[in-house]
Design a protein around this motif. Structure first.
Motif, short mmCIF file in Angstrom:
data_model
loop_
_atom_site.label_atom_id
_atom_site.label_comp_id
_atom_site.label_asym_id
_atom_site.label_seq_id
_atom_site.Cartn_x
_atom_site.Cartn_y
_atom_site.Cartn_z
N TYR A 195 -49.98 122.24 29.28
CA TYR A 195 -49.10 123.08 30.09
C TYR A 195 -49.75 124.42 30.42
CZ TYR A 195 -45.40 126.06 31.71
OH TYR A 195 -44.69 126.94 32.47
N VAL A 196 -50.44 125.00 29.45
CA VAL A 196 -51.11 126.28 29.70
C VAL A 196 -52.10 126.16 30.86
CG1 VAL A 196 -52.78 127.91 28.72
CG2 VAL A 196 -50.81 127.20 27.37
N GLU A 197 -52.80 125.03 30.92
CA GLU A 197 -53.84 124.86 31.94
C GLU A 197 -53.30 124.38 33.28
OE1 GLU A 197 -57.36 122.83 30.90
OE2 GLU A 197 -57.74 124.05 29.11
N THR A 198 -52.17 123.65 33.27
CA THR A 198 -51.70 123.06 34.52
C THR A 198 -50.31 123.51 34.94
OG1 THR A 198 -50.65 121.12 33.51
CG2 THR A 198 -53.03 120.99 33.92
N GLY A 199 -49.53 124.05 33.99
CA GLY A 199 -48.17 124.47 34.31
C GLY A 199 -47.18 123.33 34.37
N LYS A 200 -47.59 122.13 33.95
CA LYS A 200 -46.69 120.98 34.04
C LYS A 200 -46.80 120.11 32.80
CE LYS A 200 -46.82 120.59 39.10
NZ LYS A 200 -47.12 119.68 40.22
N THR A 201 -45.71 119.38 32.53
CA THR A 201 -45.73 118.35 31.51
C THR A 201 -46.50 117.15 32.06
OG1 THR A 201 -43.65 119.05 30.53
CG2 THR A 201 -44.26 116.75 30.21
N ASP A 258 -45.16 100.11 29.69
CA ASP A 258 -44.28 101.29 29.66
C ASP A 258 -44.96 102.50 30.31
OD1 ASP A 258 -41.83 100.66 28.61
OD2 ASP A 258 -42.36 101.14 26.54
N TYR A 259 -44.16 103.43 30.79
CA TYR A 259 -44.67 104.72 31.25
C TYR A 259 -44.05 105.82 30.39
CZ TYR A 259 -47.11 103.08 35.40
OH TYR A 259 -48.01 102.48 36.25
N VAL A 260 -44.87 106.76 29.96
CA VAL A 260 -44.40 107.84 29.09
C VAL A 260 -44.97 109.18 29.56
CG1 VAL A 260 -44.15 106.35 27.07
CG2 VAL A 260 -46.34 107.50 27.48
N CYS A 261 -44.46 110.25 28.95
CA CYS A 261 -44.95 111.61 29.19
C CYS A 261 -45.34 112.22 27.85
CB CYS A 261 -43.87 112.48 29.82
SG CYS A 261 -43.18 111.86 31.37
N GLN A 262 -46.09 113.31 27.89
CA GLN A 262 -46.36 114.08 26.67
C GLN A 262 -46.39 115.55 27.05
OE1 GLN A 262 -49.06 116.01 25.53
NE2 GLN A 262 -50.66 115.62 27.05
N ASN A 263 -45.82 116.40 26.16
CA ASN A 263 -45.70 117.82 26.52
C ASN A 263 -46.61 118.71 25.68
OD1 ASN A 263 -44.33 117.69 24.15
ND2 ASN A 263 -42.41 118.54 24.91
N GLY A 264 -47.88 118.36 25.63
CA GLY A 264 -48.84 119.18 24.89
C GLY A 264 -48.90 120.61 25.41
N TYR A 265 -49.01 121.54 24.47
CA TYR A 265 -49.01 122.96 24.82
C TYR A 265 -50.22 123.32 25.68
CZ TYR A 265 -48.33 127.99 24.23
OH TYR A 265 -48.12 129.32 24.46
N LYS A 266 -51.41 122.81 25.30
CA LYS A 266 -52.62 123.18 26.03
C LYS A 266 -52.59 122.65 27.46
CE LYS A 266 -56.66 125.17 26.34
NZ LYS A 266 -57.79 124.82 25.47
N SER A 268 -39.29 120.63 24.90
CA SER A 268 -39.45 121.71 25.86
C SER A 268 -40.31 121.28 27.03
CB SER A 268 -40.06 122.93 25.16
OG SER A 268 -40.38 123.93 26.08
N ASP A 269 -39.70 120.80 28.09
CA ASP A 269 -40.42 120.57 29.34
C ASP A 269 -40.61 121.92 30.04
OD1 ASP A 269 -39.20 117.41 30.70
OD2 ASP A 269 -40.51 117.86 29.02
N HIS A 270 -41.53 121.97 30.96
CA HIS A 270 -41.76 123.20 31.71
C HIS A 270 -41.88 122.90 33.20
CE1 HIS A 270 -42.66 125.18 27.86
NE2 HIS A 270 -43.36 124.09 27.59
N PRO A 271 -40.92 122.24 33.83
CA PRO A 271 -41.04 121.93 35.25
C PRO A 271 -40.96 123.19 36.10
CG PRO A 271 -38.85 121.38 34.49
CD PRO A 271 -39.64 121.78 33.27
N GLY A 272 -41.88 123.33 37.02
CA GLY A 272 -41.83 124.46 37.93
C GLY A 272 -42.11 125.79 37.27
N GLY A 273 -42.69 125.79 36.09
CA GLY A 273 -43.09 127.02 35.46
C GLY A 273 -42.08 127.63 34.51
N GLY A 274 -40.84 127.15 34.52
CA GLY A 274 -39.85 127.69 33.60
C GLY A 274 -39.88 126.95 32.27
#
Length: 366
Positions: A259-265, A249-257, A227-233
């Protein structure tokens, strides 16, 4: 060949791959094997570098040092042990490198009679990236995805849903893997304030800080997506494949906290040490354990320049093949943050090793 290979480093700006080997003459055999397994790779991009030790030698020496450290035979607190890019030594992460080097040089106890060179680097303890469910926001309408959603454990620990999997050769048994320090085997896990039951934890692999959740029957929202949340959705992206992360390598992480604080992955996390062992202490009277994983460093100022926050534990670490790609490749789960980095350095564990240890397969998206 296992006695020859040391490390791989991705040199993205140069579109090249460094292959460090104790026996550089073996590079031809290694590249031929890689090409036979994946005909699409361009082996001309590989640059061989001579290394002092093999990966097997380094790992054996590290295991002996960690055992001695746990037994109290070493006069220095070792927070983690990594391997530099060229595999030239074991890199001990300690609070005071100068003092540690001096102390070990004086005593040179049997525990420090290492077969490989030792270097010292300033480090700090790893802090589990869990949080307490006190002041968290939880969307009662949010779906439970394979990753990116809030998980609440009986002890009150708030973590993030992580790696979607299934029992090996049993697709009808959905499993969700999250961080082991979040709870205990037998815990009933829910989705925060909504109290929707996700399932019950079982077994666990402390060496990878991973614990599986047996997703309850009928919980149809457990699927191979993240579940990514780009742009708030809230958007679900399919997970296709799994791989190790290596230096560069470059990676991402989709931690819930986060996203709550920043609105982004959180993305732009560069793998800076793909072979590090660190000591992790869950607290609440539970014993500490040594975890084998990866360090990633946030390379830009987005999301406050922070790679992970307390509450991101268990979040899926993933790679995006190219900008705009709608699929994700699973790489691992968030375990801890390095305390001295201010959240800029995240420790995560490798998905392939987790799945192998727990006898699971990745749950690919539809």
């Amino acid at each position: 060949m296992p006695e020859s290979f040391t490390k791989v480093y991705i040199d993205a700006p140069s579109a090249a791959v460094e292959v460090h080997m104790k026996e550089p003459a073996e590079i031809g055999r290694l590249l031929a094997l890689a090409k036979s397994r994946n005909p699409e790779i361009d082996i001309t991009k590989a640059k061989v570098q001579a290394a002092k030790y093999s990966a097997r030698q380094l790992d054996s020496a590290r295991r002996k040092l960690l055992a001695a450290s746990h037994a109290g035979l070493i006069p220095v607190d070792i927070h983690a042990i990594g391997v530099p890019r060229d595999g030239s030594s074991l890199e001990l992460h300690v609070s005071d490198p100068g003092s540690a080097a001096s102390e070990t040089g004086k005593q040179r106890s049997s525990a420090f009679q290492s077969q490989v060179a030792l270097t010292f680097k300033k480090g700090a303890p790893a802090r589990p990236a869990k949080s307490r469910f006190d002041d968290w926001y939880d969307d009662p309408d949010s779906r439970y995805f394979g990753a990116g959603s809030l998980l609440l454990f009986p002890a009150g620990n708030a973590c993030t849903s992580g790696l979607p999997a299934q029992l090996r050769n049993t697709p009808s048994r959905p499993i969700l893997v999250t961080a082991m320090h979040c709870g205990l085997s037998g815990d009933k896990v829910t989705t925060g304030v909504t109290s929707h039951v996700v399932g019950t934890t079982f077994d666990g692999a402390p060496e990878y800080d991973a614990i599986p959740i047996d997703v309850r029957p009928g919980h149809t929202d457990a699927f191979g997506a993240e579940s990514d949340h780009p742009g708030g959705g809230i958007y679900g992206f399919g997970i296709y494949g799994v791989s190790d992360s290596i230096n560069g390598d470059y990676v991402c992480q989709n931690g819930y906290k986060s996203y709550v604080e920043t609105g982004k992955t959180v993305c732009a996390i560069k793998v800076t040490d793909d072979d590090v062992a660190f000591n992790l202490c869950p607290g609440a009277g539970r014993p500490c354990y040594m975890v084998s994983g990866v360090h990633g460093t946030k390379m830009d100022s987005e999301n406050g320049g922070i790679a992970a926050r307390p509450g991101d534990s268990g979040a899926l670490v993933f790679a995006i093949a190219k900008p705009g790609d709608v699929t994700r490749q699973a790489r691992g789960i968030v375990s801890a943050v390095v305390t001295s980095s201010g959240g800029k350095v995240v420790s995560f564990t490798q998905a392939l090793r987790i799945l192998g240890r727990l006898n699971l397969d990745i749950a690919n998206g539809q």
